[in-house]
Motif scaffolding. Structure first.
Motif, PDB file in Angstrom:
ATOM      1  N   ASP A  51      40.561  60.339 -44.536  1.00  0.00           N
ATOM      2  CA  ASP A  51      39.922  59.199 -44.023  1.00  0.00           C
ATOM      3  C   ASP A  51      40.106  57.592 -44.538  1.00  0.00           C
ATOM      4  O   ASP A  51      39.204  57.487 -45.399  1.00  0.00           O
ATOM      5  CB  ASP A  51      38.331  59.488 -43.582  1.00  0.00           C
ATOM      6  CG  ASP A  51      37.822  58.437 -42.709  1.00  0.00           C
ATOM      7  OD1 ASP A  51      38.516  57.936 -41.912  1.00  0.00           O
ATOM      8  OD2 ASP A  51      36.580  58.675 -42.688  1.00  0.00           O
ATOM      9  N   PHE A  52      41.228  57.082 -44.235  1.00  0.00           N
ATOM     10  CA  PHE A  52      41.436  55.882 -44.931  1.00  0.00           C
ATOM     11  C   PHE A  52      40.659  54.752 -44.313  1.00  0.00           C
ATOM     12  O   PHE A  52      40.906  54.463 -43.169  1.00  0.00           O
ATOM     13  CB  PHE A  52      42.863  55.477 -45.052  1.00  0.00           C
ATOM     14  CG  PHE A  52      43.880  56.479 -45.967  1.00  0.00           C
ATOM     15  CD1 PHE A  52      43.759  56.217 -47.266  1.00  0.00           C
ATOM     16  CD2 PHE A  52      44.662  57.226 -45.576  1.00  0.00           C
ATOM     17  CE1 PHE A  52      44.497  56.923 -48.148  1.00  0.00           C
ATOM     18  CE2 PHE A  52      45.573  58.024 -46.285  1.00  0.00           C
ATOM     19  CZ  PHE A  52      45.190  57.815 -47.873  1.00  0.00           C
ATOM     20  N   PRO A  53      39.923  53.739 -44.875  1.00  0.00           N
ATOM     21  CA  PRO A  53      39.327  52.528 -44.314  1.00  0.00           C
ATOM     22  C   PRO A  53      40.727  51.621 -43.503  1.00  0.00           C
ATOM     23  O   PRO A  53      41.674  51.560 -43.967  1.00  0.00           O
ATOM     24  CB  PRO A  53      38.736  51.848 -45.040  1.00  0.00           C
ATOM     25  CG  PRO A  53      39.186  52.286 -46.653  1.00  0.00           C
ATOM     26  CD  PRO A  53      40.031  53.740 -46.189  1.00  0.00           C
ATOM     27  N   SER A 146      39.504  56.847 -61.813  1.00  0.00           N
ATOM     28  CA  SER A 146      39.017  57.617 -60.578  1.00  0.00           C
ATOM     29  C   SER A 146      39.093  57.496 -59.393  1.00  0.00           C
ATOM     30  O   SER A 146      39.518  56.640 -59.000  1.00  0.00           O
ATOM     31  CB  SER A 146      37.437  57.834 -61.082  1.00  0.00           C
ATOM     32  OG  SER A 146      36.802  56.527 -60.903  1.00  0.00           O
ATOM     33  N   ALA A 147      38.977  58.358 -58.500  1.00  0.00           N
ATOM     34  CA  ALA A 147      38.997  58.183 -57.041  1.00  0.00           C
ATOM     35  C   ALA A 147      37.993  59.049 -56.219  1.00  0.00           C
ATOM     36  O   ALA A 147      37.570  60.309 -56.638  1.00  0.00           O
ATOM     37  CB  ALA A 147      40.511  58.852 -56.521  1.00  0.00           C
ATOM     38  N   VAL A 148      37.489  58.626 -55.358  1.00  0.00           N
ATOM     39  CA  VAL A 148      36.602  58.948 -54.096  1.00  0.00           C
ATOM     40  C   VAL A 148      37.547  59.163 -52.853  1.00  0.00           C
ATOM     41  O   VAL A 148      38.246  58.375 -52.290  1.00  0.00           O
ATOM     42  CB  VAL A 148      35.352  58.382 -53.724  1.00  0.00           C
ATOM     43  CG1 VAL A 148      34.763  58.934 -52.722  1.00  0.00           C
ATOM     44  CG2 VAL A 148      34.521  57.870 -55.093  1.00  0.00           C
ATOM     45  N   ILE A 149      38.081  60.417 -52.350  1.00  0.00           N
ATOM     46  CA  ILE A 149      38.755  60.865 -51.240  1.00  0.00           C
ATOM     47  C   ILE A 149      37.943  61.558 -50.367  1.00  0.00           C
ATOM     48  O   ILE A 149      37.411  62.509 -50.503  1.00  0.00           O
ATOM     49  CB  ILE A 149      40.044  61.562 -51.700  1.00  0.00           C
ATOM     50  CG1 ILE A 149      40.803  60.989 -52.968  1.00  0.00           C
ATOM     51  CG2 ILE A 149      40.963  61.519 -50.471  1.00  0.00           C
ATOM     52  CD1 ILE A 149      41.173  59.486 -52.913  1.00  0.00           C
ATOM     53  N   GLY A 154      34.745  64.989 -42.998  1.00  0.00           N
ATOM     54  CA  GLY A 154      33.576  64.689 -43.546  1.00  0.00           C
ATOM     55  C   GLY A 154      33.589  65.203 -45.126  1.00  0.00           C
ATOM     56  O   GLY A 154      32.582  65.319 -45.607  1.00  0.00           O
ATOM     57  N   ARG A 155      34.544  65.809 -45.346  1.00  0.00           N
ATOM     58  CA  ARG A 155      34.747  66.338 -46.760  1.00  0.00           C
ATOM     59  C   ARG A 155      35.025  65.235 -47.891  1.00  0.00           C
ATOM     60  O   ARG A 155      35.589  64.353 -47.599  1.00  0.00           O
ATOM     61  CB  ARG A 155      35.697  67.373 -46.929  1.00  0.00           C
ATOM     62  CG  ARG A 155      35.475  68.757 -46.047  1.00  0.00           C
ATOM     63  CD  ARG A 155      36.523  69.825 -46.398  1.00  0.00           C
ATOM     64  NE  ARG A 155      37.879  69.224 -45.561  1.00  0.00           N
ATOM     65  CZ  ARG A 155      38.949  69.659 -45.865  1.00  0.00           C
ATOM     66  NH1 ARG A 155      39.021  71.243 -46.390  1.00  0.00           N
ATOM     67  NH2 ARG A 155      39.993  69.390 -45.495  1.00  0.00           N
ATOM     68  N   THR A 156      34.369  65.378 -48.984  1.00  0.00           N
ATOM     69  CA  THR A 156      34.777  64.464 -50.100  1.00  0.00           C
ATOM     70  C   THR A 156      35.171  64.941 -51.274  1.00  0.00           C
ATOM     71  O   THR A 156      34.435  66.192 -51.726  1.00  0.00           O
ATOM     72  CB  THR A 156      33.589  63.542 -50.214  1.00  0.00           C
ATOM     73  OG1 THR A 156      33.029  62.945 -49.152  1.00  0.00           O
ATOM     74  CG2 THR A 156      33.733  62.376 -51.342  1.00  0.00           C
ATOM     75  N   ALA A 157      36.131  64.633 -51.892  1.00  0.00           N
ATOM     76  CA  ALA A 157      36.551  64.896 -53.301  1.00  0.00           C
ATOM     77  C   ALA A 157      36.466  63.998 -54.197  1.00  0.00           C
ATOM     78  O   ALA A 157      36.728  62.826 -53.967  1.00  0.00           O
ATOM     79  CB  ALA A 157      37.984  65.676 -53.231  1.00  0.00           C
ATOM     80  N   TYR A 158      36.247  64.204 -55.365  1.00  0.00           N
ATOM     81  CA  TYR A 158      35.844  63.041 -56.635  1.00  0.00           C
ATOM     82  C   TYR A 158      37.024  63.630 -57.530  1.00  0.00           C
ATOM     83  O   TYR A 158      36.823  64.783 -58.497  1.00  0.00           O
ATOM     84  CB  TYR A 158      34.501  63.391 -57.069  1.00  0.00           C
ATOM     85  CG  TYR A 158      33.388  63.080 -56.025  1.00  0.00           C
ATOM     86  CD1 TYR A 158      33.043  61.757 -55.838  1.00  0.00           C
ATOM     87  CD2 TYR A 158      32.904  63.893 -55.237  1.00  0.00           C
ATOM     88  CE1 TYR A 158      32.151  61.427 -54.734  1.00  0.00           C
ATOM     89  CE2 TYR A 158      31.884  63.697 -54.555  1.00  0.00           C
ATOM     90  CZ  TYR A 158      31.649  62.505 -54.050  1.00  0.00           C
ATOM     91  OH  TYR A 158      30.750  62.035 -53.036  1.00  0.00           O
TER      92      TYR A 158
END
Length: 186
Positions: A51-53, A146-149, A154-158
């Motif tokens: 989900d890219f803005p 770092s990255a928030v993906i 609706g999943r998020t990986a840090y």
């Protein structure tokens, strides 16, 4: 000729993150004289599912970390203060200064970074050119990349260079795991 330091490293997925849509994130950073950094974040995975803005007018924008974004934290090893930069694939960005761990947050006065993105089959790259604040330009600094993906489900990986125990916390000094040596004219 300018003296440039190049470093390549990989980010680690936080153990409590949701998995399966990002395979790896690599970071390549060049530090030139004057404190200018050129950073390339390379993400491998299910790029079509991320989900890219949407691309927007490049401007300073708060709360980018709530969506897919890439980050840089840096400060001196012997000082509690640090700075944070957020870079969104939309072209938006943010920059903050802190006096201590999550304390004394103020907007960091700085030139807008340059953000360029490309994507292909299974790969997304974001290249950022940013100037460190005057107070850090001539010093060795400890950096945290770092990255928030977020994906479309609706999943998020840090992702970060290193993670402290517990939940993901990029502000924690354990994440500032890469020394970037100061550069000068050769």
């Amino acid at each position: 000729m300018a003296n440039i330091s190049m470093t390549e490293t990989v980010l680690q997925c936080h153990p409590m993150s949701e998995k399966g849509f990002v395979d790896a994130i690599a970071v390549h950073v060049d530090r030139a004289e004057g404190g200018r950094l050129q950073i390339k974040y390379t993400l491998h995975g299910l790029v079509d599912g991320i989900d890219f803005p949407e691309v927007a007018q490049p401007k300073r924008t708060d709360e980018l970390w709530k969506d897919t974004c890439f980050e840089l934290f840096c400060g001196r090893a012997d000082d509690r203060s640090y700075v944070e930069f957020n870079f969104a694939p939309s072209g938006q960005w943010a920059a903050y200064a802190f006096t201590g761990y999550r304390e004394g947050m103020t907007e960091l006065a700085c030139a807008p970074p340059q953000i360029k993105c490309t994507a292909g089959e299974g790969i997304f790259e974001m290249t950022v050119t940013v100037d460190l604040p005057e107070s850090l330009r001539a010093l060795d600094v400890m950096a945290g990349f770092s990255a928030v993906i977020a994906d479309k489900h609706g999943r998020t990986a840090y992702w970060a260079l290193a993670h402290p125990p517990g939940k993901a916390d990029f502000h924690h000094k354990d994440c500032f795991a890469l020394q970037l040596e100061a550069r000068s004219a050769a």
